[in-house]
Motif scaffolding. Structure first.
Motif, mmCIF file in Angstrom:
data_model
loop_
_atom_site.group_PDB
_atom_site.id
_atom_site.type_symbol
_atom_site.label_atom_id
_atom_site.label_comp_id
_atom_site.label_asym_id
_atom_site.label_seq_id
_atom_site.Cartn_x
_atom_site.Cartn_y
_atom_site.Cartn_z
ATOM 1 N N GLU A 1 34.263 24.976 42.803
ATOM 2 C CA GLU A 1 33.974 25.851 43.931
ATOM 3 C C GLU A 1 34.462 27.265 43.649
ATOM 4 O O GLU A 1 35.384 27.495 42.875
ATOM 5 N N LEU A 2 33.825 28.185 44.319
ATOM 6 C CA LEU A 2 34.208 29.588 44.189
ATOM 7 C C LEU A 2 35.549 29.830 44.871
ATOM 8 O O LEU A 2 35.805 29.318 45.959
ATOM 9 N N VAL A 3 36.381 30.644 44.229
ATOM 10 C CA VAL A 3 37.604 31.119 44.857
ATOM 11 C C VAL A 3 37.415 32.576 45.292
ATOM 12 O O VAL A 3 37.620 32.924 46.445
ATOM 13 N N ALA A 4 37.005 33.402 44.342
ATOM 14 C CA ALA A 4 36.794 34.819 44.641
ATOM 15 C C ALA A 4 36.001 35.442 43.504
ATOM 16 O O ALA A 4 36.052 34.955 42.371
ATOM 17 N N ASN A 5 35.269 36.473 43.805
ATOM 18 C CA ASN A 5 34.629 37.229 42.740
ATOM 19 C C ASN A 5 34.666 38.714 43.039
ATOM 20 O O ASN A 5 34.909 39.136 44.179
ATOM 21 N N ILE A 6 34.455 39.480 42.001
ATOM 22 C CA ILE A 6 34.545 40.925 42.100
ATOM 23 C C ILE A 6 33.512 41.525 41.164
ATOM 24 O O ILE A 6 33.235 40.988 40.096
ATOM 25 N N VAL A 7 32.905 42.616 41.599
ATOM 26 C CA VAL A 7 31.896 43.268 40.776
ATOM 27 C C VAL A 7 32.321 44.700 40.467
ATOM 28 O O VAL A 7 33.328 45.190 41.000
ATOM 29 N N ARG A 8 31.541 45.360 39.642
ATOM 30 C CA ARG A 8 31.927 46.666 39.114
ATOM 31 C C ARG A 8 32.238 47.681 40.197
ATOM 32 O O ARG A 8 33.163 48.475 40.077
ATOM 33 N N SER A 9 31.483 47.639 41.266
ATOM 34 C CA SER A 9 31.683 48.613 42.349
ATOM 35 C C SER A 9 33.015 48.424 43.056
ATOM 36 O O SER A 9 33.462 49.296 43.797
ATOM 37 N N GLY A 10 33.627 47.271 42.825
ATOM 38 C CA GLY A 10 34.866 46.962 43.531
ATOM 39 C C GLY A 10 34.666 46.029 44.709
ATOM 40 O O GLY A 10 35.625 45.612 45.352
ATOM 41 N N SER A 11 33.400 45.720 44.975
ATOM 42 C CA SER A 11 33.113 44.780 46.052
ATOM 43 C C SER A 11 33.717 43.421 45.721
ATOM 44 O O SER A 11 33.665 42.960 44.586
ATOM 45 N N ILE A 12 34.284 42.789 46.730
ATOM 46 C CA ILE A 12 34.982 41.516 46.554
ATOM 47 C C ILE A 12 34.465 40.496 47.562
ATOM 48 O O ILE A 12 34.132 40.837 48.705
ATOM 49 N N ASN A 13 34.425 39.259 47.118
ATOM 50 C CA ASN A 13 34.031 38.166 47.999
ATOM 51 C C ASN A 13 35.029 37.025 47.826
ATOM 52 O O ASN A 13 35.338 36.651 46.691
ATOM 53 N N TYR A 14 35.538 36.515 48.928
ATOM 54 C CA TYR A 14 36.485 35.405 48.886
ATOM 55 C C TYR A 14 35.888 34.173 49.550
ATOM 56 O O TYR A 14 35.133 34.269 50.522
ATOM 57 N N ALA A 15 36.282 33.020 49.041
ATOM 58 C CA ALA A 15 35.934 31.781 49.720
ATOM 59 C C ALA A 15 36.685 31.721 51.042
ATOM 60 O O ALA A 15 37.759 32.316 51.186
ATOM 61 N N ASP A 16 36.122 31.013 51.985
ATOM 62 C CA ASP A 16 36.742 30.942 53.314
ATOM 63 C C ASP A 16 38.158 30.383 53.261
ATOM 64 O O ASP A 16 39.035 30.807 54.024
ATOM 65 N N PHE A 17 38.407 29.467 52.358
ATOM 66 C CA PHE A 17 39.710 28.800 52.349
ATOM 67 C C PHE A 17 40.825 29.735 51.859
ATOM 68 O O PHE A 17 42.001 29.427 52.019
ATOM 69 N N VAL A 18 40.472 30.854 51.246
ATOM 70 C CA VAL A 18 41.485 31.775 50.739
ATOM 71 C C VAL A 18 42.355 32.316 51.876
ATOM 72 O O VAL A 18 43.575 32.463 51.721
ATOM 73 N N LYS A 19 41.733 32.618 52.994
ATOM 74 C CA LYS A 19 42.459 33.010 54.211
ATOM 75 C C LYS A 19 43.471 34.125 53.988
ATOM 76 O O LYS A 19 44.556 34.117 54.556
ATOM 77 N N GLY A 20 43.151 35.061 53.138
ATOM 78 C CA GLY A 20 44.036 36.198 52.921
ATOM 79 C C GLY A 20 45.229 35.908 52.038
ATOM 80 O O GLY A 20 46.095 36.784 51.860
ATOM 81 N N LEU A 21 45.301 34.710 51.481
ATOM 82 C CA LEU A 21 46.462 34.346 50.672
ATOM 83 C C LEU A 21 46.277 34.660 49.193
ATOM 84 O O LEU A 21 47.245 34.711 48.442
ATOM 85 N N PHE A 22 45.039 34.820 48.762
ATOM 86 C CA PHE A 22 44.741 35.138 47.370
ATOM 87 C C PHE A 22 44.156 36.541 47.305
ATOM 88 O O PHE A 22 43.445 36.971 48.226
ATOM 89 N N THR A 23 44.438 37.230 46.204
ATOM 90 C CA THR A 23 43.896 38.565 46.007
ATOM 91 C C THR A 23 43.352 38.689 44.599
ATOM 92 O O THR A 23 44.065 38.399 43.636
ATOM 93 N N ILE A 24 42.112 39.130 44.488
ATOM 94 C CA ILE A 24 41.502 39.361 43.182
ATOM 95 C C ILE A 24 41.502 40.855 42.907
ATOM 96 O O ILE A 24 41.194 41.662 43.792
ATOM 97 N N THR A 25 41.864 41.209 41.692
ATOM 98 C CA THR A 25 41.858 42.604 41.277
ATOM 99 C C THR A 25 41.324 42.694 39.847
ATOM 100 O O THR A 25 41.222 41.678 39.158
ATOM 101 N N LYS A 26 40.998 43.894 39.426
ATOM 102 C CA LYS A 26 40.514 44.064 38.064
ATOM 103 C C LYS A 26 41.109 45.306 37.438
ATOM 104 O O LYS A 26 41.483 46.251 38.142
ATOM 105 N N ASP A 27 41.164 45.270 36.130
ATOM 106 C CA ASP A 27 41.611 46.414 35.343
ATOM 107 C C ASP A 27 40.534 46.662 34.300
ATOM 108 O O ASP A 27 40.482 45.983 33.276
ATOM 109 N N ASP A 28 39.661 47.613 34.568
ATOM 110 C CA ASP A 28 38.537 47.867 33.667
ATOM 111 C C ASP A 28 39.008 48.294 32.286
ATOM 112 O O ASP A 28 38.401 47.929 31.277
ATOM 113 N N ALA A 29 40.069 49.045 32.237
ATOM 114 C CA ALA A 29 40.558 49.535 30.947
ATOM 115 C C ALA A 29 40.995 48.386 30.048
ATOM 116 O O ALA A 29 40.903 48.470 28.827
#
Length: 125
Positions: free
Chosen positions: A45-73
């Motif tokens: 199942e999906l937990v979270a995803n992130i795209v180049r623009s910075g848009s983020i999508n979380y699964a409902d069960f995350v409930k604000g407890l998980f955070t996805i981030t990226k470092d392009d460099a």
């Protein structure tokens, strides 16, 4: 493209872990990356995803407890997981798509082109 997930381990309920996903090969920056998980006997199942623009999508069960981030460099994506429960026990995978998505909510598992080997997260009560 190769993906290396790391950071898994064993923690007690209420603990935290930070997963890392490092991409290498023919990749420039993070276009679309997702974290998925598969618990024993369950479907992935999906937990979270992130795209180049910075848009983020979380699964409902995350409930604000998980955070996805990226470092392009560093061609890396991270998943900070807090307040873990035994229900979070699973193998966590990162995956990436070569497609271009303006919103993370558009990114579906079937469009993931490359998968890492996964990192095991075990949460004990």
């Amino acid at each position: 493209v190769q993906l290396q997930a790391s950071g898994g381990g064993s923690v007690q309920a209420g603990g935290s872990l930070r997963l890392s996903c490092a991409a290498s090969g023919s990749i420039k920056g993070i276009d679309a990356v997702g974290w998925y998980r598969q618990a024993p006997g369950k479907q992935r199942e999906l937990v979270a995803n992130i795209v180049r623009s910075g848009s983020i999508n979380y699964a409902d069960f995350v409930k604000g407890l998980f955070t996805i981030t990226k470092d392009d460099a560093k061609n890396s994506v991270f998943l900070q997981m807090n307040s873990l429960t035994p229900e979070d026990t699973a193998v966590y995978y990162c995956a990436t798509s070569i497609g271009v998505f303006t919103a993370a909510s558009m990114l579906m598992e079937k469009w993931m082109d490359y998968w890492g080997k996964g990192t095991l997260v075990t949460v004990s009560s």
